[in-house]
Design an enzyme around this catalytic site. Structure first.
Site, PDB file in Angstrom:
ATOM      1  N   GLU A 124      -2.116 -26.538  14.723  1.00 48.92           N
ATOM      2  CA  GLU A 124      -1.808 -25.497  15.778  1.00 48.92           C
ATOM      3  C   GLU A 124      -3.075 -25.147  16.668  1.00 48.92           C
ATOM      4  OE1 GLU A 124      -1.618 -22.684  12.494  1.00 48.92           O
ATOM      5  OE2 GLU A 124      -3.742 -22.295  12.505  1.00 48.92           O
ATOM      6  N   SER A 150       6.487  -0.613   5.533  1.00 44.50           N
ATOM      7  CA  SER A 150       7.669  -1.540   4.756  1.00 44.50           C
ATOM      8  C   SER A 150       8.185  -0.698   3.599  1.00 44.50           C
ATOM      9  CB  SER A 150       7.013  -2.914   4.787  1.00 44.50           C
ATOM     10  OG  SER A 150       6.124  -3.374   5.817  1.00 44.50           O
ATOM     11  N   GLY A 193       9.728 -16.524   8.230  1.00 41.27           N
ATOM     12  CA  GLY A 193      10.239 -15.732   7.286  1.00 41.27           C
ATOM     13  C   GLY A 193      11.745 -15.677   7.453  1.00 41.27           C
ATOM     14  N   ASP A 226      -3.468 -13.682   6.049  1.00 43.46           N
ATOM     15  CA  ASP A 226      -4.481 -14.564   5.499  1.00 43.46           C
ATOM     16  C   ASP A 226      -5.899 -13.715   5.561  1.00 43.46           C
ATOM     17  OD1 ASP A 226      -3.073 -17.142   4.636  1.00 43.46           O
ATOM     18  OD2 ASP A 226      -2.667 -17.155   6.960  1.00 43.46           O
ATOM     19  N   VAL A 284      -6.549 -10.733   5.399  1.00 41.26           N
ATOM     20  CA  VAL A 284      -6.301  -9.540   4.443  1.00 41.26           C
ATOM     21  C   VAL A 284      -6.456  -9.961   2.940  1.00 41.26           C
ATOM     22  CG1 VAL A 284      -5.971  -7.992   6.366  1.00 41.26           C
ATOM     23  CG2 VAL A 284      -4.305  -8.638   4.463  1.00 41.26           C
ATOM     24  N   ARG A 325       0.796  -1.222   0.000  1.00 43.43           N
ATOM     25  CA  ARG A 325      -0.087   0.082  -0.054  1.00 43.43           C
ATOM     26  C   ARG A 325       0.852   0.978  -0.062  1.00 43.43           C
ATOM     27  NH1 ARG A 325      -2.801  -1.089   5.458  1.00 43.43           N
ATOM     28  NH2 ARG A 325      -0.619  -1.943   5.869  1.00 43.43           N
ATOM     29  N   HIS A 356      -0.120 -20.544   2.087  1.00 44.07           N
ATOM     30  CA  HIS A 356      -1.085 -21.073   3.004  1.00 44.07           C
ATOM     31  C   HIS A 356      -2.305 -21.399   2.105  1.00 44.07           C
ATOM     32  CE1 HIS A 356      -3.234 -22.723   6.285  1.00 44.07           C
ATOM     33  NE2 HIS A 356      -3.650 -21.579   6.809  1.00 44.07           N
ATOM     34  N   ASP A 392      -2.371 -28.040   8.901  1.00 44.23           N
ATOM     35  CA  ASP A 392      -1.674 -26.997   9.598  1.00 44.23           C
ATOM     36  C   ASP A 392      -2.900 -26.291  10.809  1.00 44.23           C
ATOM     37  OD1 ASP A 392       0.308 -24.684   9.353  1.00 44.23           O
ATOM     38  OD2 ASP A 392      -1.796 -23.734   9.477  1.00 44.23           O
TER      39      ASP A 392
END
Ligand code: NAD
Ligand code: MG
Length: 347
Positions: A199, A58, A138, A88, A90, A53, A112, A195
Site C-alpha cells: 500500500e 451500527s 467487506g 487497527d 483502536v 459500544r 490483519h 500489506d
C-alpha cells in the site's frame, strides 16, 4: 490443497466445519469487514454475537439483520472465538476491554496482522491467535457469499494453544466463504509486511505519486489540466483492469504498438534504479518497525501530520479538475455499483 506455490492453498474440501459450528463467535465491529463476517458466519449456521459500544450507530443495523448485539466485553465473555474487526488503531484499546473475558482455549481472530506482529496486542499463551484476511473490501466478501461465490483470503496461525488452531481458522475461512475461492497460508509477519509495503510503495502511495507527478509535468509544460487529468488519472482504470484480468501481458497486447514500445523503453527511465532503492528503504522501514512506531505515535498525538497531509491531498489541483470533469461526463456514475452502499456508516 494445492502445493504448486511456496505457500499452500486451501479449498472447501480441506475445511471441517465442526471446528466452528459448535462455537459461539463474537464479531467485534460492524464496519466493512465486521458486517460481512458476522452475516456470512450467521448464514453458515454459526452462533454469532456482535460486539459494539453502547452508543454505536451500527447497533440498529446489526439488529435489523437479526444479529444479537452486546458490548465487546459481554460478547467476548460468551464467545469461544473473538474476531477483532474494529479499526487497527483502536484494536489495542478494545483488546484491553476483552482480555479478561478470554478463557484458555479461546481463539482470538484477526483480519490483519499489524497489532500482533508489532506487539501492540500481546495475548496470553493459552489462547489461539489466528488470522483470516479476505483479500477484498467487506462489501464484496458479503456480496460474493450471497451469490454463492467466494472471496480469496489468507490464513495464518500465530499461536496454537489448542492444537487445532489451523483447523479453526480454516473452518472460519469456510464459513465466511473464502475457501470457495481459495485460501493461501501465510504468517502474521508476511501478511503485515507485504500489506504495508504494497500500500505504501505501489498501490496507494506509489500510484498516487506517479499520477500527480505526471499531471504536474503536463500542466507545467502548458497543456490543459483536463487533458492531463484524462491521460494521467482517468485512463489508469482501463490499464489496471487489463492487468487485473490477464496480467501485464494482456495489457501490453491490448494497447497500440506505439504505446507498448514507448512504455517498454520509457517506463524504467521514470521509475528507475533510484526508485527501486527507495522502495527498499520503504520496505526496511516496514521490517524494522520504524513505520509502525511512527504511525502509533502519530495516533497517540491526535494525528497532526496525517490531518495536514490529508488536507493537502484533497486540495491538489488534480482533485478540483477531476471533480469538475466527473460532473460533466457520465462515467462517474457507473462506478456507484462498486461502492459499499450496504456497509453501515463508520462510527
Ligand atoms: P471499519 O473502519 O470499516 O469498521 C470498523 C468498525 O468498528 C466500525 O464500523 C464500528 O462498528 C467499530 N468501531 C469503530 N471505532 C470503534 C471503537 N473505538 N470501539 C469499538 N468499536 C469501534 O474497519 P474495517 O476496514 O472493516 O477493518 C477491520 C479489520 O479488517 C482491520 O484489521 C483491517 O485491517 C482489516 N481488513 C480490512 C479490509 C478492508 O478492505 N476494509 C480488508 C482486509 C482486512
Ligand atoms: Mg470466552
Amino acid at each position: 490443497m494445492s502445493e504448486e506455490f511456496d505457500n499452500p492453498v486451501y479449498y472447501d474440501d480441506d475445511a471441517d466445519a465442526s471446528h466452528i459450528d459448535s462455537k459461539t463467535v463474537a464479531v467485534l465491529g460492524y464496519g466493512s469487514q465486521g458486517h460481512a463476517h458476522a452475516l456470512n458466519l450467521h448464514e453458515s449456521g454459526v452462533d454469532v454475537v456482535v460486539g459494539l459500544r453502547e452508543d454505536s450507530s451500527s447497533r440498529s443495523a446489526a439488529e435489523a439483520e437479526g444479529l444479537r448485539v452486546e458490548t465487546p466485553a459481554d460478547a467476548a465473555s460468551e464467545a469461544d472465538l473473538v474476531s477483532v474487526l474494529v479499526p487497527d488503531t483502536v484494536q489495542p484499546a478494545v483488546y484491553e476491554e476483552i482480555a479478561p473475558e478470554l478463557d484458555a482455549g479461546d481463539t482470538l481472530q484477526f483480519a490483519h496482522g499489524f497489532n500482533i506482529h508489532y506487539g501492540q496486542i500481546e495475548p496470553s499463551e493459552d489462547v489461539n491467535v489466528t488470522m483470516v484476511a479476505p483479500k477484498s473490501p467487506g462489501h464484496l466478501v458479503r456480496r460474493n457469499y450471497e451469490n454463492d461465490e467466494g472471496t480469496p483470503g489468507l490464513l495464518a496461525v500465530y499461536q496454537d494453544a489448542t492444537g487445532d488452531a489451523h483447523d479453526v481458522g480454516l473452518a472460519y475461512a469456510q464459513a465466511i466463504g473464502c475457501t470457495r475461492a481459495g485460501v493461501v497460508e501465510t504468517t502474521f509477519r508476511e501478511e503485515t509486511e507485504t500489506d504495508l509495503f504494497g500500500e505504501q510503495a505501489v498501490l496507494c502511495g506509489g500510484v498516487t505519486s506517479l499520477v500527480k507527478h505526471g499531471y504536474e509535468t503536463l500542466v507545467d509544460a502548458g497543456y490543459s489540466p483536463e487533458m492531463a487529468y484524462f491521460e494521467c488519472l482517468n485512463e489508469l482504470k482501463l490499464i489496471v483492469d487489463l492487468m487485473y484480468e490477464g496480467g501485464l501481458g494482456e495489457m501490453w497486447d491490448s494497447v497500440s504498438d506505439t504505446a507498448e514500445y514507448g512504455g517498454l523503453t520509457r517506463g524504467d527511465v521514470v521509475v528507475d534504479d533510484h526508485a527501486r532503492e527507495q522502495m527498499e528503504q520503504v520496505l526496511e522501514g516496514v521490517q524494522d518497525g520504524t513505520f509502525a512506531r511512527e504511525w502509533i505515535s502519530e495516533n497517540q498525538a491526535g494525528r497532526p501530520s496525517y490531518k495536514q497531509l490529508r488536507h493537502a491531498e484533497k486540495n491538489h489541483d488534480i482533485e478540483e479538475v477531476g471533480e469538475e470533469l466527473r460532473g460533466l461526463f457520465a462515467w462517474g456514475e457507473e462506478s456507484d455499483e462498486e461502492q459499499p452502499a450496504e456497509t453501515p456508516a463508520d462510527d
